[in-house]
Design a protein around this motif. Structure first.
Motif, mmCIF file in Angstrom:
data_model
loop_
_atom_site.group_PDB
_atom_site.id
_atom_site.type_symbol
_atom_site.label_atom_id
_atom_site.label_comp_id
_atom_site.label_asym_id
_atom_site.label_seq_id
_atom_site.Cartn_x
_atom_site.Cartn_y
_atom_site.Cartn_z
ATOM 1 N N LEU A 3 0.872 -1.169 0.000
ATOM 2 C CA LEU A 3 0.000 0.000 0.000
ATOM 3 C C LEU A 3 0.906 1.215 0.000
ATOM 4 N N SER A 4 0.994 1.941 -1.141
ATOM 5 C CA SER A 4 2.000 2.997 -1.291
ATOM 6 C C SER A 4 1.386 4.295 -1.790
ATOM 7 N N ASP A 5 1.881 5.404 -1.228
ATOM 8 C CA ASP A 5 1.561 6.713 -1.782
ATOM 9 C C ASP A 5 2.345 6.890 -3.084
ATOM 10 N N ILE A 6 1.761 7.608 -4.051
ATOM 11 C CA ILE A 6 2.481 7.842 -5.304
ATOM 12 C C ILE A 6 3.583 8.874 -5.108
ATOM 13 N N ASP A 7 3.303 9.923 -4.327
ATOM 14 C CA ASP A 7 4.248 11.032 -4.182
ATOM 15 C C ASP A 7 5.225 10.744 -3.044
ATOM 16 N N LEU A 8 6.142 9.800 -3.310
ATOM 17 C CA LEU A 8 7.188 9.460 -2.335
ATOM 18 C C LEU A 8 8.495 10.133 -2.730
ATOM 19 N N PRO A 9 9.366 10.436 -1.773
ATOM 20 C CA PRO A 9 10.666 11.029 -2.122
ATOM 21 C C PRO A 9 11.565 10.027 -2.854
ATOM 22 N N ALA A 10 12.385 10.539 -3.771
ATOM 23 C CA ALA A 10 13.381 9.754 -4.536
ATOM 24 C C ALA A 10 12.706 8.801 -5.514
ATOM 25 N N ILE A 11 12.104 7.738 -5.017
ATOM 26 C CA ILE A 11 11.401 6.770 -5.863
ATOM 27 C C ILE A 11 9.912 6.924 -5.608
ATOM 28 N N ASP A 12 9.153 7.307 -6.646
ATOM 29 C CA ASP A 12 7.712 7.490 -6.433
ATOM 30 C C ASP A 12 7.014 6.136 -6.380
ATOM 31 N N GLY A 13 5.745 6.184 -6.003
ATOM 32 C CA GLY A 13 4.999 4.950 -5.804
ATOM 33 C C GLY A 13 4.841 4.122 -7.067
ATOM 34 N N HIS A 14 4.710 4.780 -8.216
ATOM 35 C CA HIS A 14 4.567 4.046 -9.479
ATOM 36 C C HIS A 14 5.835 3.267 -9.792
ATOM 37 N N LEU A 18 8.120 2.394 -7.602
ATOM 38 C CA LEU A 18 8.233 1.383 -6.551
ATOM 39 C C LEU A 18 7.423 0.150 -6.915
ATOM 40 N N CYS A 19 6.226 0.365 -7.421
ATOM 41 C CA CYS A 19 5.370 -0.758 -7.823
ATOM 42 C C CYS A 19 6.018 -1.571 -8.949
ATOM 43 N N CYS A 20 6.564 -0.855 -9.955
ATOM 44 C CA CYS A 20 7.186 -1.551 -11.094
ATOM 45 C C CYS A 20 8.377 -2.394 -10.641
ATOM 46 N N GLN A 21 9.234 -1.822 -9.783
ATOM 47 C CA GLN A 21 10.414 -2.565 -9.325
ATOM 48 C C GLN A 21 10.023 -3.706 -8.385
ATOM 49 N N ALA A 22 9.001 -3.485 -7.576
ATOM 50 C CA ALA A 22 8.552 -4.538 -6.670
ATOM 51 C C ALA A 22 8.008 -5.732 -7.447
ATOM 52 N N ARG A 23 7.318 -5.454 -8.537
ATOM 53 C CA ARG A 23 6.743 -6.539 -9.342
ATOM 54 C C ARG A 23 7.824 -7.396 -9.998
ATOM 55 N N LYS A 24 9.025 -6.817 -10.233
ATOM 56 C CA LYS A 24 10.112 -7.618 -10.791
ATOM 57 C C LYS A 24 10.562 -8.696 -9.805
ATOM 58 N N GLN A 25 10.514 -8.363 -8.501
ATOM 59 C CA GLN A 25 10.887 -9.333 -7.468
ATOM 60 C C GLN A 25 9.712 -10.229 -7.088
ATOM 61 N N LEU A 26 8.520 -9.622 -7.012
ATOM 62 C CA LEU A 26 7.328 -10.335 -6.549
ATOM 63 C C LEU A 26 6.202 -10.146 -7.572
ATOM 64 N N PRO A 27 6.166 -10.939 -8.629
ATOM 65 C CA PRO A 27 5.171 -10.738 -9.705
ATOM 66 C C PRO A 27 3.727 -10.825 -9.219
ATOM 67 N N GLU A 28 3.473 -11.586 -8.137
ATOM 68 C CA GLU A 28 2.102 -11.776 -7.661
ATOM 69 C C GLU A 28 1.695 -10.767 -6.603
ATOM 70 N N MET A 43 -1.970 5.163 -3.615
ATOM 71 C CA MET A 43 -2.733 6.281 -3.059
ATOM 72 C C MET A 43 -2.179 7.594 -3.608
ATOM 73 N N THR A 44 -3.056 8.578 -3.766
ATOM 74 C CA THR A 44 -2.608 9.892 -4.212
ATOM 75 C C THR A 44 -3.545 10.969 -3.697
ATOM 76 N N GLY A 45 -2.966 12.138 -3.440
ATOM 77 C CA GLY A 45 -3.757 13.284 -3.013
ATOM 78 C C GLY A 45 -4.087 14.216 -4.158
ATOM 79 N N TYR A 46 -3.654 13.843 -5.398
ATOM 80 C CA TYR A 46 -3.936 14.667 -6.572
ATOM 81 C C TYR A 46 -5.129 14.114 -7.331
ATOM 82 N N ALA A 47 -5.729 14.952 -8.169
ATOM 83 C CA ALA A 47 -6.900 14.544 -8.957
ATOM 84 C C ALA A 47 -6.447 13.861 -10.231
ATOM 85 N N ASP A 48 -5.705 12.781 -10.089
ATOM 86 C CA ASP A 48 -5.163 12.093 -11.260
ATOM 87 C C ASP A 48 -5.641 10.649 -11.328
#
Length: 639
Positions: A568-579, A581-591, A597-602
């Motif tokens: 469960l990750s915010d998108i607006d994270l310092p250094a590595i954003d949530g998007h 982070l999700c892409c790199q995490a999926r390389k290690q854990l595909p499932e 989460m985001t506070g912007y209207a996107d």
């Protein structure tokens, strides 16, 4: 049976040549088109005379013998001589003699064809001059690409304009098929076939440049026919549409900037009211939390819960205000989709309540059942904001405003505009005020861009123009009814989606607490208060929860070898954003399941860039029920 000689003579007799028919001894028995060489009186006097009376020639006695000999070899007797024509003009003649035969192949006469070589030469020279002028015209118009094709579609002429826009020189292209310039040869074949049928063809397509690149073009093709109607080729005119498309793109960009400027203007007008509303919401949150804390100190659990729920309700209201503002500020237009007009009106009532001021009464009403619309809800909201603010300004901040909505058809007696034939049912949205109204002159110019009756610096004159363009974009109509002293009513007519059923307003039933326990969850959020509150609630349900304050820390934890169920990750994270982070995490854990989460209207961006069924989006502010529902849908999907 008609002989080949007779057929040839029949064709020749239809030209501008002079034809003499001689008997077997050479006497003239008929004269066709004699007036071309002789006067009318002289033509009549020729009948019965020997052909040698026409011109002096030392070898004239041999002409008929020469014709017989030539006929035996399948050729024609042809020679040149001089004669005196009408007005005693000395004429150089080209003479050909054909033998006329009976069915038994015996000669029974001769046909002598006389051609005025001077006239023929003049005609030839005129044709050459005409061709020269045509070439000069084609080569002298380098801004226009012109080429000529033969009946089979091969290039036979090529001007400088064609070289300029295609990059091919005449030397390298004449003789090649015109289809070589089309990425799809079938289109060229279709154009040639249509033009050959006698039609003038115009089509927009892509053509190939000598560099291999494609460019947009408009191709016009006109068939060219001989006097007898036979097709001799095609004239082709090509217009390079690159600059036109570029200008259209720039115009669209400028239009987009105007839309954005109009939204910024609307936001500027809304700022005061929204600030007031948001400060009120913050005050309500602070006061409720203080009262709740005092109640807990005094042992009043019920009172504390009441104050906590009031604080939660006020906070969610403030969140909706910010989402409305961010929605209006978005630079891009969200794609068209089915929208509920009643829901838009309800949400806009929240937004406009304080903006209009306490001295303006706002009434919003609509039919209980309204068909759904296919349009951009953000554009509709922006249009309503403009109309409401215009009414407020017209009334000087004091008065009564009404927003009504109903379905209608062209047959309704109250409808005064024409609808398109594509739709039968429309939604009428009316914004009316009891302001001073408009004069007839102002009414006629109301939709003109940059036209405004407000003082300089108080408006751009784009509001009603943008409203008109928005409605026209969806094949709707706009009507203004106003007169001095009688207020103004602006009516928007938007077509309904015939395939969509009438909207319903289902009641939101309270959902039971989700059965969510026993999972290993990582919460990545740089806001400590948010991160800790989410983690605490998940732990209360019986889950093992680990917290991370940055993308790097989250990646390190994910790589630690533990078995993770949910990120469960915010998108607006310092250094590595949530998007990322999700892409790199999926390389290690595909499932791995992920909630971003985001506070912007996107939210549209999240939907367009979804990472599959194992990903959900959550827009802040949200309540814990929304979070737990999404988590359960990922971790315990329904069978």
């Amino acid at each position: 049976m008609e002989t080949a000689s007779h057929r040839a003579l029949s064709r020749l007799a239809q030209t501008d040549l002079t034809l003499l028919i001689l008997d077997i001894h050479g006497h003239i028995i008929a004269c066709h088109h004699g007036h071309l060489l002789f006067g009318e009186q002289q033509t009549r006097e020729l009948l019965g005379k020997h052909y040698t009376s026409i011109y002096p020639a030392p070898d004239s006695a041999n002409v008929l013998d020469l014709a017989l000999k030539a006929d035996l070899s399948g050729e024609q007797a042809r020679f040149e001589s001089w004669m005196l024509g009408k007005h005693n003009r000395r004429i150089r003649l080209e003479i050909s003699v054909h033998v006329l035969k009976k069915h038994d192949e015996h000669a029974h006469g001769y046909a002598m064809i006389l051609r005025d070589m001077h006239l023929n030469r003049l005609t030839h020279d005129r044709l050459r001059e005409s061709e020269r002028r045509l070439r000069l015209f084609m080569q002298g118009a380098p801004e226009h690409a012109i080429c000529m094709l033969d009946p089979h579609g091969s290039v036979i002429d090529w001007n400088l304009g064609m070289r300029r826009i295609t990059g091919f020189s005449a030397e390298g292209i004449v003789g090649h098929p015109f289809s070589a310039f089309f990425p799809e040869a079938a289109l060229s074949t279709q154009l040639l076939r249509s033009a050959a049928s006698g039609s003038h063809i115009k089509a927009e397509c892509e053509l190939m440049h000598a560099s291999g690149l494609r460019f947009p073009a408009e191709v016009e093709m006109q068939p060219v026919h001989e006097g007898d109607g036979s097709l001799i080729g095609f004239a082709v005119l090509i217009h390079d549409c690159t600059q036109q498309k570029l200008m259209e793109h720039r115009l669209q960009e400028a239009r987009s900037q105007l839309v954005h400027a109009q939204k910024i203007e609307a936001i500027g007008r809304l700022t005061g009211g929204i600030t007031h509303d948001f400060n009120n919401a913050l005050q309500g949150i602070i006061s409720s939390l203080e009262l709740g804390s005092l109640s807990l100190d005094q042992g009043g659990i019920v009172q504390a819960r009441h104050h906590m729920m009031a604080s939660l309700h006020t906070a969610m209201h403030a969140g909706r205000l910010t989402q409305r503002l961010l929605s209006l500020l978005r630079r891009h237009n969200s794609p068209s989709h089915l929208i509920s007009v009643s829901k838009v009106l309800q949400s806009m009532r929240e937004l406009l309540g304080r903006t209009l001021g306490d001295d303006i009464t706002l009434d919003v009403s609509h039919s209980d059942e309204l068909p759904l619309l296919v349009c951009d809800s953000d554009q509709l909201e922006s249009a309503l904001v403009n109309l409401a603010v215009n009414s407020r300004d017209a009334m000087g901040g004091h008065g009564h405003m009404r927003i009504t909505c109903r379905p209608c058809t062209q047959d309704d007696s109250d409808v005064r505009v024409a609808f398109g034939p594509a739709h039968s049912t429309y939604i009428e949205i009316a914004v009316a005020d009891d302001g001073p109204g408009m004069s007839e002159d102002v009414l006629q110019r109301a939709f003109e861009p940059f036209f405004t009756t407000k003082p300089e610096g108080y408006g751009t004159g784009l509001g009603l123009s943008m409203v008109y363009d928005f409605v026209a974009q969806y094949n709707g109509a706009v009507d203004i009814r106003s007169s001095p002293g009688a207020g103004t009513c602006v009516l928007l007519y938007l077509p309904c989606d015939s395939a969509a059923s009438t909207e319903t307003m289902p009641l939101k039933n309270a959902s039971p607490a989700p059965d969510l326990h026993g999972f290993h969850i990582l919460v990545a959020e740089d806001n400590e208060t948010i991160r800790h509150s989410i983690a605490t609630r998940l732990r209360q349900l019986g889950n093992e929860v680990v917290e991370a304050a940055s993308g790097h820390e989250a990646l390190s934890l994910l790589a630690g070898g533990a078995s993770w169920d949910l990120l469960l990750s915010d998108i607006d994270l310092p250094a590595i954003d949530g998007h990322e982070l999700c892409c790199q995490a999926r390389k290690q854990l595909p499932e791995l399941r992920v909630i971003l989460m985001t506070g912007y209207a996107d939210s549209e961006w999240l939907e367009d860039n979804a990472l599959g069924d194992a990903t959900e989006a959550l827009i802040k502010p949200f309540d814990m029920g929304d979070l737990l529902t999404k988590a359960q849908s990922l971790l315990q999907p329904a069978d």
